[in-house]
Design a protein around this motif. Structure first.
Motif, short mmCIF file in Angstrom:
data_model
loop_
_atom_site.label_atom_id
_atom_site.label_comp_id
_atom_site.label_asym_id
_atom_site.label_seq_id
_atom_site.Cartn_x
_atom_site.Cartn_y
_atom_site.Cartn_z
N MET A 327 -14.55 -15.14 64.49
CA MET A 327 -15.01 -13.97 63.75
C MET A 327 -14.77 -14.08 62.25
O MET A 327 -15.35 -13.31 61.48
CB MET A 327 -14.33 -12.72 64.30
CG MET A 327 -14.63 -12.41 65.76
SD MET A 327 -16.40 -12.45 66.18
CE MET A 327 -17.03 -11.15 65.12
N ILE A 328 -13.93 -15.01 61.82
CA ILE A 328 -13.72 -15.20 60.38
C ILE A 328 -15.04 -15.55 59.69
O ILE A 328 -15.31 -15.10 58.56
CB ILE A 328 -12.67 -16.30 60.12
CG1 ILE A 328 -11.26 -15.72 60.32
CG2 ILE A 328 -12.79 -16.87 58.71
CD1 ILE A 328 -10.15 -16.73 60.14
N ILE A 329 -15.88 -16.34 60.34
CA ILE A 329 -17.12 -16.82 59.71
C ILE A 329 -18.07 -15.68 59.35
O ILE A 329 -18.44 -15.52 58.17
CB ILE A 329 -17.82 -17.86 60.62
CG1 ILE A 329 -16.91 -19.06 60.84
CG2 ILE A 329 -19.16 -18.29 60.00
CD1 ILE A 329 -17.41 -20.03 61.89
N PRO A 330 -18.47 -14.82 60.30
CA PRO A 330 -19.36 -13.71 59.92
C PRO A 330 -18.65 -12.67 59.06
O PRO A 330 -19.29 -11.97 58.28
CB PRO A 330 -19.79 -13.12 61.26
CG PRO A 330 -18.70 -13.48 62.21
CD PRO A 330 -18.22 -14.83 61.76
N PHE A 331 -17.34 -12.56 59.22
CA PHE A 331 -16.56 -11.60 58.43
C PHE A 331 -16.64 -11.94 56.93
O PHE A 331 -16.65 -11.05 56.09
CB PHE A 331 -15.10 -11.62 58.90
CG PHE A 331 -14.23 -10.57 58.28
CD1 PHE A 331 -14.28 -9.26 58.74
CD2 PHE A 331 -13.37 -10.89 57.24
CE1 PHE A 331 -13.47 -8.28 58.16
CE2 PHE A 331 -12.55 -9.93 56.67
CZ PHE A 331 -12.61 -8.62 57.13
N ILE A 332 -16.72 -13.22 56.62
CA ILE A 332 -16.85 -13.65 55.22
C ILE A 332 -18.32 -13.72 54.80
O ILE A 332 -18.68 -13.34 53.69
CB ILE A 332 -16.17 -15.02 55.03
CG1 ILE A 332 -14.66 -14.89 55.26
CG2 ILE A 332 -16.44 -15.58 53.64
CD1 ILE A 332 -13.92 -16.22 55.29
N ILE A 389 -25.82 -7.01 61.40
CA ILE A 389 -25.78 -7.02 62.87
C ILE A 389 -26.32 -8.35 63.38
O ILE A 389 -25.76 -8.96 64.31
CB ILE A 389 -26.59 -5.84 63.45
CG1 ILE A 389 -25.90 -4.51 63.15
CG2 ILE A 389 -26.77 -6.00 64.95
CD1 ILE A 389 -26.73 -3.30 63.54
N ALA A 390 -27.41 -8.82 62.76
CA ALA A 390 -28.01 -10.10 63.17
C ALA A 390 -27.03 -11.25 62.94
O ALA A 390 -27.00 -12.22 63.72
CB ALA A 390 -29.31 -10.33 62.41
N ILE A 391 -26.23 -11.17 61.88
CA ILE A 391 -25.26 -12.24 61.60
C ILE A 391 -24.10 -12.17 62.59
O ILE A 391 -23.66 -13.19 63.13
CB ILE A 391 -24.74 -12.12 60.15
CG1 ILE A 391 -25.87 -12.40 59.16
CG2 ILE A 391 -23.57 -13.10 59.92
CD1 ILE A 391 -25.49 -12.14 57.71
N TYR A 392 -23.60 -10.97 62.84
CA TYR A 392 -22.42 -10.82 63.69
C TYR A 392 -22.71 -11.09 65.17
O TYR A 392 -21.85 -11.61 65.89
CB TYR A 392 -21.85 -9.40 63.56
CG TYR A 392 -20.80 -9.24 62.48
CD1 TYR A 392 -19.55 -9.84 62.62
CD2 TYR A 392 -21.04 -8.48 61.35
CE1 TYR A 392 -18.57 -9.70 61.65
CE2 TYR A 392 -20.07 -8.31 60.37
CZ TYR A 392 -18.83 -8.92 60.52
OH TYR A 392 -17.87 -8.77 59.56
#
Length: 694
Positions: A327-332, A389-392
């Motif tokens: 989750m770090i990736i989409p969080f950034i 939303i699409a990224i997460y």
């Protein structure tokens, strides 16, 4: 390749350090929930409500909310250092509970020392989110070093006090390890002050970050760098807002008052960071819409009200985002995309430049309208949310898949542990374990208890055949599923026994199988259904009476059998013969399961009340080519003829085994040669097919 990636992520997440940190954050969720909602109401962005909160009863309500926030989130780092230390200490080889508690105390001391303690640079604000990274470091390093010194300090150098109680002696024995830990952290703090000219570790990190902005101090570059660093810090457990406060006040806040400037603190809050850091509103919606995990949906529902007002600590520390390799990736990534989208909309003239500062707690979409003075601000926020939303979403699904893999691997480990303990005869203690297997065992036991109370158990029925190939009965076998996956039946039984609801589980199995037997009788397929019980249960008058009442209720007299397992000695179970007689009078048959030539099995046969015995599986599987097994089986079959009880063989898996058993006089079989355990519907179809062939 995909499987290897999942397993790599699994190993990272289950590293003892990362796992302990995540569990430590999870433990704080109740406190964070209380603190987040206290902050939300205290900072509610409606002037009338804000005035009421501040003025009502002389400001009492405002004080209560402030106390709640300060005592929960305000001391978050203190609670965190102890919770992480508690879990990390549980991974050490030495499982002494006293050392585990002392490690928590030592870690708290190391945390205070890291800030120079009360007489140094420590301030009250350091005990809250500001000190989270230092708390993580102190918990892990302090615990590790403390255990190291506990192992290395010679017993000859440990304090002893003859005649004192055990707790006092144990406490004195940790003086040197505690002192050495504290001295190492003191030395670290002095080195930071001397070499780097920073007051403490936290300030060293903050000062290093501020240096990044010296050459990029305005425009899009400053905005991108600010958002990137902010979210990276949060992802590693550092309160990004506090760490970048100096940067914000120097480079971004002044731009709020400069006409025509696009990148400002208010612009970032209302477009790049809607829902809080990581553009968390997108994550909440992705969880609500696309996750299959009940726990994640529940967390999203709990976090949604706060996230709507841009307060996202519940998600960051509850999911958690901190040290989460997925989750770090989409969080950034999501906030950076949000910033670029809103900046592009402004530069091309679609989104008006902000003309006034909007309070950071202003709800999402309202903030877009107020910031732009038109519907265009809301439209940009909607697009940002959809893109986010699409990224997460794919990462949410990947995280869920990793969670499923983790659960599967843990279930396998727990199953293998149970098998090994049973093989060695070691006493089981699944629920008392303080590692990941223990957590899984407790979760499984809780869910099994719920399923038992709701009578929501999956059952399989393994058919039993005679030598003429006719189905004569079926054994009801527990096929419980946890999170959609089948659980090793002895594991479910062991959990029920350890958690104290084994009788309820057995009663539930009997009731479900009696209902199945009743259905088969209604369909005109009279076969005997059997279920397992223990000797202790057969010795219980209450249990026997309940079984008799259920048999009367479902009308299965003459077609239901209880198989008594040989797990416990029956020497002192004086009620068993009488209870077998009561069951027989009620039309319920009794059989001995896993019969061998053991003391307990022979003890059962002193009272000629059993309808049948089932040969022990190890005897049946080893019968081919093993003369001793053949002699034992032949003796049991002869004993059955003499004492007038049926002999049934389990684990009949090949035609060779069946033929050999038939030649010895055994005519009842159960095993994979005929069928594994099947759902009731499949059993009905097999019986109907059998009737059609007659």
């Amino acid at each position: 390749m995909y499987g290897k990636v999942l397993r790599t992520i699994y190993r990272i997440e289950n590293n003892s350090v990362i796992s302990s940190i995540r569990k430590g954050f999870t433990l704080l969720i109740p406190a964070l929930l209380v603190g987040a909602f206290a902050l939300l109401f205290r900072s509610f962005p409606v002037p009338v409500i804000q005035t009421f909160i501040e003025k009502w009863a002389g400001g009492v309500l405002y004080q209560i909310l402030s106390f709640l926030f300060d005592s929960t989130v305000g001391f978050m780092s203190v609670y965190l250092v102890m919770s992480i230390s508690y879990y990390y200490a549980a991974t050490m080889k030495n499982k002494d509970q006293f050392l585990q508690v002392m490690a928590m105390v030592v870690s708290a001391i190391c945390f205070a020392v890291s800030f120079g303690a009360a007489g140094g640079s420590m301030e009250l604000s350091d005990l809250g989110p500001v000190g989270v990274f230092t708390a993580m470091f102190a918990a892990v390093a302090g615990t590790r070093i403390f255990y190291f010194f506990c192992e290395k300090v010679s017993p000859a150098f440990k304090f002893r006090s003859a005649g004192s109680d055990v707790d006092y002696r144990n406490s004195l024995s940790t003086i040197y390890p505690l002192l050495f830990c504290a001295l190492l952290f003191v030395a670290m703090n002095l080195l930071i002050q001397t070499i780097f000219k920073a007051d403490n570790l936290n300030d060293l990190i903050t000062n290093s970050i501020v240096e990044l902005f010296h050459n990029i101090n305005d425009g899009l570059g400053a905005g991108v760098l600010y958002v990137l660093v902010l979210d990276v810090l949060w992802a590693f457990g550092i309160h990004g807002g506090n760490a970048l406060e100096q940067v914000s006040q120097t480079y971004l806040v002044p731009n709020d008052a400069v006409t025509g400037t696009v990148i400002s603190k208010s612009f970032l809050d209302n477009y790049a960071l809607i829902g809080g850091c990581g553009t968390s509103i997108c994550l909440v919606l992705a969880l609500l819409l696309f996750t299959g995990s009940r726990d994640n949906r529940q967390l999203a529902r709990s976090a949604a009200p706060a996230v709507f007002f841009n307060i996202n600590e519940i998600l960051v520390y509850g999911l958690p985002i901190v040290l989460n390799p997925i989750m770090i990736i989409p969080f950034i990534l999501t906030p950076l995309c949000s910033l670029l989208l809103s900046y592009g909309a402004t530069v091309c003239g679609f989104l008006p430049v902000m003309k006034e500062t909007i309070t950071w707690t202003t709800p999402v979409f309202f903030s877009g309208y107020l910031a732009s003075g038109s519907w265009r601000g809301v439209a940009v926020q909607v697009v940002i949310v959809l893109v986010g939303i699409a990224i997460y979403t794919p990462f949410v699904k990947l995280s869920e898949r990793v969670g499923e893999l983790q659960a599967e691997m843990l279930r396998n480990e727990l199953t293998e542990y149970l098998k090994e303990q049973n093989k060695t005869g070691t006493a089981l203690s699944l629920l008392d374990r303080r590692d990941s297997m223990g957590i899984l065992a407790r979760n499984m036991a809780a869910q099994l208890r719920i399923d038992v109370e709701k009578k929501n158990l999956t059952m399989g029925y393994q058919p039993q055949f005679n030598c003429e190939g006719k189905m004569t009965g079926a054994e009801a076998l527990l096929r419980w599923r946890y999170m959609g996956e089948a659980v090793y039946p002895p594991l479910a039984v062991a959990l029920a026994q350890e958690d104290g609801f084994f009788d309820r589980l057995t009663e539930c199995v009997i009731e479900i199988s009696m209902k199945a037997c009743s259905r088969l009788l209604t369909l005109g397929s009279p076969v005997t259904i059997s279920a397992n019980i223990s000797g202790e249960q057969l010795n219980s008058p209450r249990f026997v009476e309940k079984v008799i009442r259920m048999a009367e209720s479902y009308g299965v007299a003459g077609y239901y059998c209880l198989e008594i397992t040989e797990e416990s000695a029956v020497d002192k179970m004086e009620e068993i013969p009488q209870h077998i007689g009561r069951l027989k009078a009620a039309g319920i048959m009794a059989a001995v399961d896993d019969f061998s030539m053991g003391r307990t099995s022979l003890k059962y046969l002193q009272h000629n009340s059993f309808y049948a015995v089932k040969l022990d599986g190890s005897l049946v599987r080893g019968i081919v080519g093993n003369k001793r097994n053949q002699e034992i089986v032949s003796s049991i079959i002869a004993l059955g003829r003499n004492l007038d009880f049926e002999v049934m063989a389990e684990y009949v898996e090949t035609e060779e085994i069946r033929s050999l058993l038939e030649s010895m006089g055994c005519s009842q079989y159960q095993g994979y040669l005929y069928s594994p355990a099947v759902p009731l519907q499949n059993l009905e179809e097999m019986l109907l097919e059998q009737k059609g062939n007659i």
